[in-house]
Design an enzyme around this catalytic site. Structure first.
Site, PDB file in Angstrom:
ATOM      1  N   LYS A   1       0.785  -1.059  -0.056  1.00 46.56           N
ATOM      2  CA  LYS A   1       0.077  -0.066  -0.032  1.00 46.56           C
ATOM      3  C   LYS A   1       0.912   1.141   0.096  1.00 46.56           C
ATOM      4  CE  LYS A   1      -3.643   2.485   2.575  1.00 46.56           C
ATOM      5  NZ  LYS A   1      -4.699   2.324   3.546  1.00 46.56           N
TER       6      LYS A   1
ATOM      7  N   ARG B   1     -10.618   9.902   1.986  1.00 49.08           N
ATOM      8  CA  ARG B   1     -10.491  10.622   3.443  1.00 49.08           C
ATOM      9  C   ARG B   1     -11.692  11.838   3.578  1.00 49.08           C
ATOM     10  NH1 ARG B   1      -3.991  10.943   3.243  1.00 49.08           N
ATOM     11  NH2 ARG B   1      -3.615   8.754   3.078  1.00 49.08           N
TER      12      ARG B   1
ATOM     13  N   LYS C   1       1.201   9.994   5.774  1.00 50.15           N
ATOM     14  CA  LYS C   1       1.454   8.543   6.204  1.00 50.15           C
ATOM     15  C   LYS C   1       2.604   7.981   5.776  1.00 50.15           C
ATOM     16  CE  LYS C   1      -3.513   7.988   6.570  1.00 50.15           C
ATOM     17  NZ  LYS C   1      -4.914   6.971   6.686  1.00 50.15           N
TER      18      LYS C   1
ATOM     19  N   GLU D   1       7.189  -6.733   0.686  1.00 45.72           N
ATOM     20  CA  GLU D   1       6.029  -6.656   1.839  1.00 45.72           C
ATOM     21  C   GLU D   1       5.264  -8.132   1.325  1.00 45.72           C
ATOM     22  OE1 GLU D   1       5.461  -4.897   4.239  1.00 45.72           O
ATOM     23  OE2 GLU D   1       6.838  -3.433   4.263  1.00 45.72           O
TER      24      GLU D   1
ATOM     25  N   LYS E   1      -2.090  -1.670  -3.792  1.00 45.13           N
ATOM     26  CA  LYS E   1      -3.048  -0.336  -3.992  1.00 45.13           C
ATOM     27  C   LYS E   1      -2.113   0.809  -4.035  1.00 45.13           C
ATOM     28  CE  LYS E   1      -5.800   1.885  -0.655  1.00 45.13           C
ATOM     29  NZ  LYS E   1      -6.295   1.790   0.632  1.00 45.13           N
TER      30      LYS E   1
ATOM     31  N   SER F   1     -10.238   5.704  -4.496  1.00 42.04           N
ATOM     32  CA  SER F   1     -11.263   6.529  -4.721  1.00 42.04           C
ATOM     33  C   SER F   1     -10.726   7.856  -5.862  1.00 42.04           C
ATOM     34  CB  SER F   1     -11.326   7.472  -3.473  1.00 42.04           C
ATOM     35  OG  SER F   1     -10.196   7.834  -2.876  1.00 42.04           O
TER      36      SER F   1
ATOM     37  N   TYR G   1     -14.956   1.070  -6.922  1.00 41.35           N
ATOM     38  CA  TYR G   1     -16.028   1.853  -6.728  1.00 41.35           C
ATOM     39  C   TYR G   1     -17.018   1.499  -8.096  1.00 41.35           C
ATOM     40  CZ  TYR G   1     -13.461   3.834  -2.792  1.00 41.35           C
ATOM     41  OH  TYR G   1     -12.855   3.677  -1.614  1.00 41.35           O
TER      42      TYR G   1
HETATM   43  C1  PBG Z   1      -7.451   3.508   5.572  1.00 43.73           C
HETATM   44  C2  PBG Z   1      -7.791   3.263   4.179  1.00 43.73           C
HETATM   45  C3  PBG Z   1      -7.468   4.191   3.355  1.00 43.73           C
HETATM   46  C4  PBG Z   1      -8.012   3.588   1.914  1.00 43.73           C
HETATM   47  C5  PBG Z   1      -8.346   2.377   2.328  1.00 43.73           C
HETATM   48  N1  PBG Z   1      -8.489   2.117   3.560  1.00 43.73           N
HETATM   49  C6  PBG Z   1      -6.955   5.481   2.902  1.00 43.73           C
HETATM   50  C7  PBG Z   1      -5.743   5.839   3.632  1.00 43.73           C
HETATM   51  O1  PBG Z   1      -4.839   4.958   3.829  1.00 43.73           O
HETATM   52  O2  PBG Z   1      -5.385   6.978   3.941  1.00 43.73           O
HETATM   53  C8  PBG Z   1      -7.998   4.264   0.543  1.00 43.73           C
HETATM   54  C9  PBG Z   1      -9.180   3.769  -0.266  1.00 43.73           C
HETATM   55  C10 PBG Z   1      -9.597   4.646  -1.468  1.00 43.73           C
HETATM   56  O3  PBG Z   1      -8.666   5.733  -1.620  1.00 43.73           O
HETATM   57  O4  PBG Z   1     -10.306   4.228  -2.113  1.00 43.73           O
HETATM   58  N2  PBG Z   1      -6.627   2.559   6.165  1.00 43.73           N
END
Ligand code: PBG
Length: 330
Positions: free
Chosen positions: A196, A206, A223, A239, A254, A280, A319
């Site tokens: 990720k 968010r 993050k 990972e 992701k 998203s 989505y």
């Molecule tokens: C939170 C999480 C996130 C997403 C899935 N789980 C956001 C982040 O890590 O800040 C993102 C999913 C998306 O953007 O559709 N742990």
């Protein structure tokens, strides 16, 4: 060699193209990410994600039944919790009567065959909007993992089929596996968000959960100390391999679109299914451009989903799942 070989013979008509097509997308490839809100009969639009809503549990259950009828077999669940329930420990995350636990139970009661995969991460529950517990201005790995273990067991107790840790703490897959096993949930699987990346593509998500890291000089503003650097490739394979060794049943890469090279490399390195999250921001880009008439929405949607599968995805969190399933049923 030309003229004996002519590649175009296999492209002459839709019939021959369909016979030799290498990748076919079906609704059973999709997982649908769903946002849950408190209350009843609540349906709130998310401005940066047209067509996606935060729904209360009653309306979520209705939607899940529709998704199942369309051939979709998995949902990823995210909750928007009230500010008053947030703190630095995330303890609301394992409240047996919390919004997530209620949602899991309600969905499984209404549609037992739907695979329910709740998100395991503390950010929706954190006053700081981080996926971990904070101490001395840092995200603390091991105490966070302890919290994620409790959270995962509470999801399993509520009826989750899989838990999906999206936090990127070290060692969490092993510890979650052990916690599930010692609590008797040996059949509950783990889909790990293994590779990720720290990505700006998560912006609209968010907004949906009001879970962005807060602006506070005492804590990290992003993050990047746990999510991966998007410049890196080998780290993703490392990972994914760690997570398989720790007991992940499915590993995820992701975001999707801009990371398909990583998807292929992870696919070639592991012997478990690889999931891809088309996130998203990717969704928002297609919606925005097609609203302006700049792109053909349905064609772009299907091209992207097919290319994600071609790159190596066995399952795709998207989505677009419902719209694509409807299109595929025509
Ligand atoms: C939170 C999480 C996130 C997403 C899935 N789980 C956001 C982040 O890590 O800040 C993102 C999913 C998306 O953007 O559709 N742990």
């Amino acid at each position: 060699m030309f003229p004996l070989e002519r590649g175009r013979r296999l492209r002459v008509s839709e019939s021959i193209r369909s016979l030799v097509r290498e990748t076919i997308v079906t609704p059973a490839d999709f997982m649908f990410p769903m946002f849950i809100a408190e209350g009843s009969n609540v349906e709130e639009a998310i401005p940066s994600m047209p067509g996606i809503y935060r729904r209360s549990i009653d309306l979520t259950v209705k939607e899940v039944k529709e998704l199942y009828a369309l051939g979709i077999r998995a949902v990823n669940i995210y909750v928007k919790v009230g500010e008053h329930l947030k703190d630095n420990t995330g303890k609301e995350a394992w409240n047996p009567n919390g919004l997530m636990q209620q949602a899991i139970k309600a969905i499984k009661d209404a549609c037992p065959e739907m695979i329910v995969m709740p998100d395991v991460a503390l950010d929706p529950y954190s006053i700081y909007g981080h996926d971990g517990i904070i101490g001395k201005g840092k995200i603390l790995n091991d105490p966070t993992v302890e919290a994620l273990m409790q959270m995962s067991v509470s999801h399993a107790a509520a009826g989750a089929d899989f838990v999906a840790p999206s936090d990127m703490m070290d060692g969490r897959v092993l510890r979650i596996r052990q916690a599930l096993d010692t609590s008797g949930y040996t059949d509950v699987g783990i889909m790990s968000y293994s590779a990720k990346y720290a990505s700006a593509f998560y912006g609209p998500f968010r907004d949906a959960l009001d879970s962005a890291p807060v602006d506070n000089a005492e804590i990290p503003k992003d993050k990047k100390t746990y999510q991966m650097d998007y410049a890196n490739r080998l780290e993703a394979i490392k990972e994914a391999l760690y997570d398989v060794e720790e007991g992940a049943d499915i590993v995820m890469v992701k975001p999707g679109m801009a990371y398909l090279d990583i998807v292929r490399e992870v696919k070639d390195a592991v012997h478990v299914p690889v999931a891809v999250f088309q996130v998203s921001g990717e969704y928002a880009m297609v919606k925005a451009a097609s609203e302006r008439g700049w792109l053909d929405h349905d064609k772009i949607m299907m091209e992207q989903l097919t290319c994600i599968k071609r790159a190596g995805a066995s399952l795709i969190s998207t989505y677009f799942a419902k719209e694509a399933a409807i299109l595929l049923s025509k």
